[in-house]
Structures are given as structure tokens and as C-alpha cells.
Design a protein around this motif. Structure first.
Motif, short mmCIF file in Angstrom:
data_model
loop_
_atom_site.label_atom_id
_atom_site.label_comp_id
_atom_site.label_asym_id
_atom_site.label_seq_id
_atom_site.Cartn_x
_atom_site.Cartn_y
_atom_site.Cartn_z
N UNK A 308 0.82 -1.21 0.00
CA UNK A 308 0.00 0.00 0.00
C UNK A 308 0.86 1.27 0.00
N UNK A 309 1.91 1.28 0.80
CA UNK A 309 2.71 2.50 0.96
C UNK A 309 3.90 2.61 0.00
N UNK A 310 4.19 1.56 -0.75
CA UNK A 310 5.37 1.60 -1.64
C UNK A 310 5.37 2.79 -2.58
N UNK A 311 4.25 3.10 -3.27
CA UNK A 311 4.27 4.27 -4.16
C UNK A 311 4.49 5.58 -3.41
N UNK A 312 3.98 5.70 -2.20
CA UNK A 312 4.19 6.91 -1.40
C UNK A 312 5.66 7.10 -1.09
#
Length: 394
Positions: A308-312
């Protein structure tokens, strides 16, 4: 292939496998050439990508090196409702960094079986495992291939599980360690920070008294005298991650390195905490805005939160904002030294020699570290000869 821990490197020093880019082939090759044991991080890579990196390491060094794998979670998949609540909480971050959130259902096994197949088909000297203990048939297969196996443990029971399964050595990880805690199971009851682990020195002693395998100690180690301390406590080698993270050969993001060494940034990032904010699993990093704002609400959901947070995290790094990056670091981060990896190994060996023997200088003016060499073919020794008697762990 090596059959004993002390055969693997000249010094009882292991460079930790740091997933996410830190443990790149250049770092591993430099560490091995200097006389320590370098490790590639297999986590978060495709099987093909890992194979290519192994080829690169073999082109840089003929000395033993290791590959680390993530054992797939054996816990039940995370509660989708909890992950969805966290997704809504992160919507503002996605808008700020102008990116989409990742798909939490990208997969849970990290291509584990494919990586096992590569490592059994074309064996490397050492394979270590994190986040769980492989089945006995996996460890037996590596033993037949001549590969030395290490299983990470954060408790006595985890260490005993690894011993029963047939591991060759235990990687004992204290709560001081940077990055992910290698617990075999992640208990949601531990809370968002999951800060209930054991400190390294007492954990070494506890494991040493219950397990008859070599121990590689990890957690906050940054100096040679600390290596001497864990050896005295019963370890056979010391594993260092944060110490190598800032080396020029490390593949860590430049902002991550600066957060550990640049006074302009170290003043902003003064301490570490365990958090689930970035991956859903307890991991120690420098406290930044993202960790403060989202850590208390992150669910126990690995690897769903990681996806979930990888692109952020990528978007924050791209715009040069360390406040939303995962700045993994151990409790000894203030002691980081910007040295080439080979020179860092030499300095650590000199400091270790001084701590053990009082610092005998050679005529050339450098510390004589010859007494730190292992004794080939002597299973279970610490890799230290001279006035310290080897202790059998067989």
C-alpha cells in the motif's frame, strides 16, 4: 562450499542483508573482499532480479557470500477492513505526493519458491531466512547442496524451532536492530509499535544456554568493542547493518544516508522507534513525520501495508522529502561512519583486536589483526584465535 561458520570469512563480521536497496552487489563484493561476510537481500526482488545480482556478486568476489530470503507469512491474511481503514487514512498522503496508493493484494510470498529453486539449482555459500523458519525439507535440501543456513530468531523459542528444523546457525536479533524485526509471527496484540522484543545481550545469553548452534548477533552494533562484547556474551560473530548503510557502495537512497550523517538532517531525525507505519510489520527507523502521524494507526498487516505505501515512499524519495521515507536505522545510528566498505571492515577488525588484546601495533603502524583469522576446518569456533580459546558449539 563452507561447512562451518568460521570458514566463511576472515573476521567474525557479517554485513546485514538490508532489503530495499542497501545490500547491493557492490557493497557485498567490497565487504567480502575485505574479509567479512557480505549478504545480498533477496526480499522485494523478483527471482530473476535476484539471480542477476548473484551473478554480479560472483563477478566481484570469489569469496563466500550470503543471500537472505523472506519466509512467507504463516499468519492469517490481514483483516481487509483494517487495511481499508488505513488506506483511507493515507488518502491525503497520496494527494500530496500526487501518486496512487498501491494494491495491498499483490501477493504474500515474495516469490519464495522461485528463489529457493534458483538457490538450490546454483547454490551460494550461505542462505539466511527472516520472518520465519523454513520447513525441515528446505533446510535439508540446502545442507545437501553444501549451503550453510542461518535462521533469524528474536526469542529463545524461535531459536529452538530453528535448531529442531535443521538450521546450521541462528541469527539472534535484538530489539535494537534497525529495519524489520525478524519475528516468526507478528502478533497484532503487540500494538502498533510492537516494542516488546528482547535486548541483544541478554537474548544472546538466553539462546546460548538453550541452543547448541553457532550464534550471529545483530542489533545496534557499530564498533569493534561492541563486537567483542557480543562475542564475550556467547555469540560467534556479529552482524552489522546500519554501520554499512552509509558506505558509498551501499545502494541506500542518498537522503537515507544523509539522514544518518549530515548534521543538517541528523538534527531533524534524532531517535529511532519501532513502527508498523510503512510495512505493517514492526521495523525500527528514524522517527519522521509519516511515522508520527500514521504509526499509531497502522494495522498488523504485512505485506499488505508494504504494498500500500510503496508508491508513497517512492514518490517522497523522488521529490527529496525524507519525512515520508522509511529511514530504517538501528539504535546505534549516531555512530555511523562514512567510510568505504572495505575500510570500515578494516577499522572494525582493528577495534575488535584492540578490545580483545589491548592493541598490538605492527611495525607499519597499523593494528595487527592476524589473530582474528578463523581456523579453517574447526567447526563452531568464533573465528578468533590467539589468547581467546575457541569454544565448541557442536
Amino acid at each position: 562450499m563452507s561447512t562451518a561458520l568460521n570458514d566463511l570469512s576472515r573476521y567474525p563480521i557479517v554485513q546485514a542483508p538490508m532489503a530495499g536497496g542497501g545490500s547491493c552487489p557492490d557493497l557485498v563484493g567490497a565487504v567480502c573482499e575485505a574479509g567479512a561476510l557480505g549478504f545480498l537481500a533477496g526480499g522485494y526482488k523478483t527471482a530473476g532480479g535476484l539471480y542477476q545480482e548473484i551473478k554480479q556478486v560472483r563477478g566481484l568476489t570469489a569469496r563466500p557470500f550470503g543471500v537472505n530470503l523472506f519466509v512467507p507469512p504463516r499468519d492469517q491474511p490481514a483483516d481487509p477492513a483494517a487495511v481499508e481503514v488505513y488506506r483511507h487514512q493515507l488518502a491525503g498522503e497520496a494527494g500530496w505526493y500526487e501518486t496512487e496508493l498501491g494494491d495491498p493484494d499483490q501477493g504474500r510470498d515474495d516469490a519464495y519458491d522461485a528463489k529457493l529453486a534458483i538457490l538450490l539449482d546454483d547454490p551460494v555459500p550461505v542462505v539466511s531466512f527472516t520472518f520465519g523458519c523454513p520447513d525441515r525439507d528446505v533446510l535439508d535440501a540446502f545442507a545437501r547442496a553444501g549451503t550453510y543456513t542461518i535462521v533469524t530468531a528474536t526469542s529463545v523459542e524461535e531459536a529452538r524451532t530453528a535448531e529442531r528444523a535443521g538450521a546450521a546457525a541462528i541469527g539472534v536479533q535484538g530489539t535494537e536492530a534497525g529495519g524489520h524485526q525478524g519475528t516468526h509471527r507478528d502478533d497484532p496484540a503487540d500494538g502498533p509499535s510492537a516494542g516488546s522484543g528482547s535486548a541483544l545481550l541478554p537474548l544472546i545469553t538466553e539462546v546460548r544456554e538453550r541452543v547448541r548452534l553457532p550464534i550471529i548477533a545483530a542489533g545496534g552494533i557499530m564498533r569493534g568493542r561492541q563486537i567483542a562484547a557480543v562475542l564475550a556474551a556467547g555469540a560467534d560473530a556479529a552482524q552489522l547493518g546500519t554501520a554499512f548503510l552509509v558506505c558509498p557502495e551501499s545502494g541506500a537512497h542518498p537522503l537515507h544516508k544523509r539522514a544518518l550523517t549530515d548534521p543538517a538532517l541528523t538534527a531533524l531525525f534524532t531517535r529511532t522507534e519501532l513502527t508498523r507505519a510503512f510495512s505493517g510489520r514492526p521495523a525500527r527507523g528514524l522517527v519522521n513525520r509519516f511515522m508520527r502521524e500514521h504509526g499509531p494507526y497502522a494495522p498488523a498487516a504485512y505485506p499488505e501495508v508494504h504494498h500500500l505505501t510503496s508508491p508513497l515512499r517512492r514518490a517522497a524519495a523522488a521529490v527529496g522529502d525524507p519525512q515520508a521515507m522509511a529511514l530504517w536505522a538501528g539504535q546505534g545510528h549516531r555512530l555511523a561512519r562514512e567510510l568505504p566498505a572495505g575500510r570500515l571492515v578494516e577499522v572494525l577488525a582493528e577495534e575488535l583486536h584492540t578490545a580483545l588484546y589491548g592493541g598490538t601495533d605492527t611495525p607499519g603502524g597499523t593494528t595487527d589483526t592476524s589473530g582474528l583469522s578463523g581456523t579453517p576446518g574447526t567447526p563452531g569456533t568464533t573465528g578468533i584465535t590467539g589468547s581467546i580459546s575457541p569454544r565448541s558449539t557442536s
